[in-house]
Design a protein around this motif. Structure first.
Motif, PDB file in Angstrom:
ATOM      1  N   LEU A   8       0.826  -1.202   0.000  1.00  0.00           N
ATOM      2  CA  LEU A   8       0.000   0.000   0.000  1.00  0.00           C
ATOM      3  C   LEU A   8       0.860   1.251   0.000  1.00  0.00           C
ATOM      4  O   LEU A   8       1.923   1.280   0.621  1.00  0.00           O
ATOM      5  N   GLU A  12      -2.958   5.617   1.188  1.00  0.00           N
ATOM      6  CA  GLU A  12      -3.896   4.540   1.492  1.00  0.00           C
ATOM      7  C   GLU A  12      -3.672   4.011   2.900  1.00  0.00           C
ATOM      8  O   GLU A  12      -4.629   3.698   3.618  1.00  0.00           O
ATOM      9  N   CYS A  13      -2.409   3.914   3.335  1.00  0.00           N
ATOM     10  CA  CYS A  13      -2.115   3.486   4.711  1.00  0.00           C
ATOM     11  C   CYS A  13      -2.789   4.421   5.711  1.00  0.00           C
ATOM     12  O   CYS A  13      -3.447   3.970   6.660  1.00  0.00           O
ATOM     13  N   GLU A  15      -5.329   6.449   5.218  1.00  0.00           N
ATOM     14  CA  GLU A  15      -6.787   6.334   5.105  1.00  0.00           C
ATOM     15  C   GLU A  15      -7.291   5.104   5.862  1.00  0.00           C
ATOM     16  O   GLU A  15      -8.283   5.178   6.593  1.00  0.00           O
ATOM     17  N   LEU A  16      -6.607   3.976   5.718  1.00  0.00           N
ATOM     18  CA  LEU A  16      -7.017   2.766   6.428  1.00  0.00           C
ATOM     19  C   LEU A  16      -6.860   2.927   7.932  1.00  0.00           C
ATOM     20  O   LEU A  16      -7.721   2.489   8.703  1.00  0.00           O
ATOM     21  N   SER A  19      -9.716   4.482   9.608  1.00  0.00           N
ATOM     22  CA  SER A  19     -10.965   3.719   9.613  1.00  0.00           C
ATOM     23  C   SER A  19     -11.124   2.815  10.831  1.00  0.00           C
ATOM     24  O   SER A  19     -12.182   2.205  11.000  1.00  0.00           O
ATOM     25  N   ASP A  72      -4.825  -3.073  11.984  1.00  0.00           N
ATOM     26  CA  ASP A  72      -5.268  -3.888  10.862  1.00  0.00           C
ATOM     27  C   ASP A  72      -6.771  -4.075  10.900  1.00  0.00           C
ATOM     28  O   ASP A  72      -7.432  -3.677  11.852  1.00  0.00           O
ATOM     29  N   TRP A  82      -6.114  -6.118   5.756  1.00  0.00           N
ATOM     30  CA  TRP A  82      -4.993  -5.202   5.559  1.00  0.00           C
ATOM     31  C   TRP A  82      -4.278  -5.015   6.878  1.00  0.00           C
ATOM     32  O   TRP A  82      -4.833  -5.269   7.948  1.00  0.00           O
ATOM     33  N   SER A  83      -3.042  -4.573   6.791  1.00  0.00           N
ATOM     34  CA  SER A  83      -2.237  -4.295   7.969  1.00  0.00           C
ATOM     35  C   SER A  83      -1.334  -3.106   7.658  1.00  0.00           C
ATOM     36  O   SER A  83      -0.768  -3.026   6.575  1.00  0.00           O
ATOM     37  N   GLY A 128       2.459  -0.737   4.622  1.00  0.00           N
ATOM     38  CA  GLY A 128       1.167  -1.409   4.687  1.00  0.00           C
ATOM     39  C   GLY A 128       1.032  -2.446   3.601  1.00  0.00           C
ATOM     40  O   GLY A 128       1.717  -2.403   2.580  1.00  0.00           O
ATOM     41  N   ARG A 130      -2.184  -5.078   1.787  1.00  0.00           N
ATOM     42  CA  ARG A 130      -3.535  -5.635   1.687  1.00  0.00           C
ATOM     43  C   ARG A 130      -3.324  -7.080   1.252  1.00  0.00           C
ATOM     44  O   ARG A 130      -2.510  -7.347   0.377  1.00  0.00           O
TER      45      ARG A 130
END
Length: 146
Positions: A8, A12-13, A15-16, A19, A72, A82-83, A128, A130
């Motif tokens: 990733l 994106e890291c 953003e995740l 979450s 994760d 994902w992590s 990161g 996925r």
């Protein structure tokens, strides 16, 4: 890219990480690896979490201590997820105005948690992945050579 894994990018890291609310601080305690699950917020590009003043965790996480922070999400059944991990130095938040601002981002403190303080970890080194189950990932591993 590995079979069943995608690396990733930084955006994106982050953003995740935004979450989810739980992660793990990885540090050294009495010369051994230690993992401490904790609630956190991503404040800009920093991970922020609380520790109880005077606790063994707080003692281990002095200013400038190098730690890893991992979070994760894995789907039920463990087929996909994902992590994200960041590594850096923690810093205590000492400014009362910043502490008040952070209080608004976290659930209210319990009455017996008045001695908690915030620690900040900048996400300078961020990685990161996925992942999804693949034939390679689910195959029986080869035995180790003696």
């Amino acid at each position: 890219m590995d079979e069943g894994r995608d690396v990733l990018g930084r955006a994106e890291c982050l953003e995740l990480m935004r979450s989810v609310r739980l992660g793990r601080v990885v540090f050294t305690w009495r010369a051994l690896p230690a993992v401490w699950p904790t609630a956190f917020v991503l404040d800009g590009r920093s991970v922020v979490f609380r520790v109880a003043a005077g606790s063994p965790v707080e003692a281990a996480l002095r200013d400038e201590t190098v730690v890893a922070f991992q979070t994760d999400a894995i789907e039920p059944g463990g087929e996909r997820g994902w992590s994200v991990t960041t590594v850096g130095r923690v810093r205590a938040v000492r400014d009362p105005a910043e502490t008040a601002r952070l209080d608004a981002l976290f659930p209210p403190r319990s009455p017996d948690a008045a001695s908690e303080r915030y620690l900040r970890l900048d996400c300078d080194r961020l990685t990161g992945t996925r992942f999804s189950a693949s034939p390679r990932a689910t195959a029986t591993p080869a035995p180790l050579a003696p």
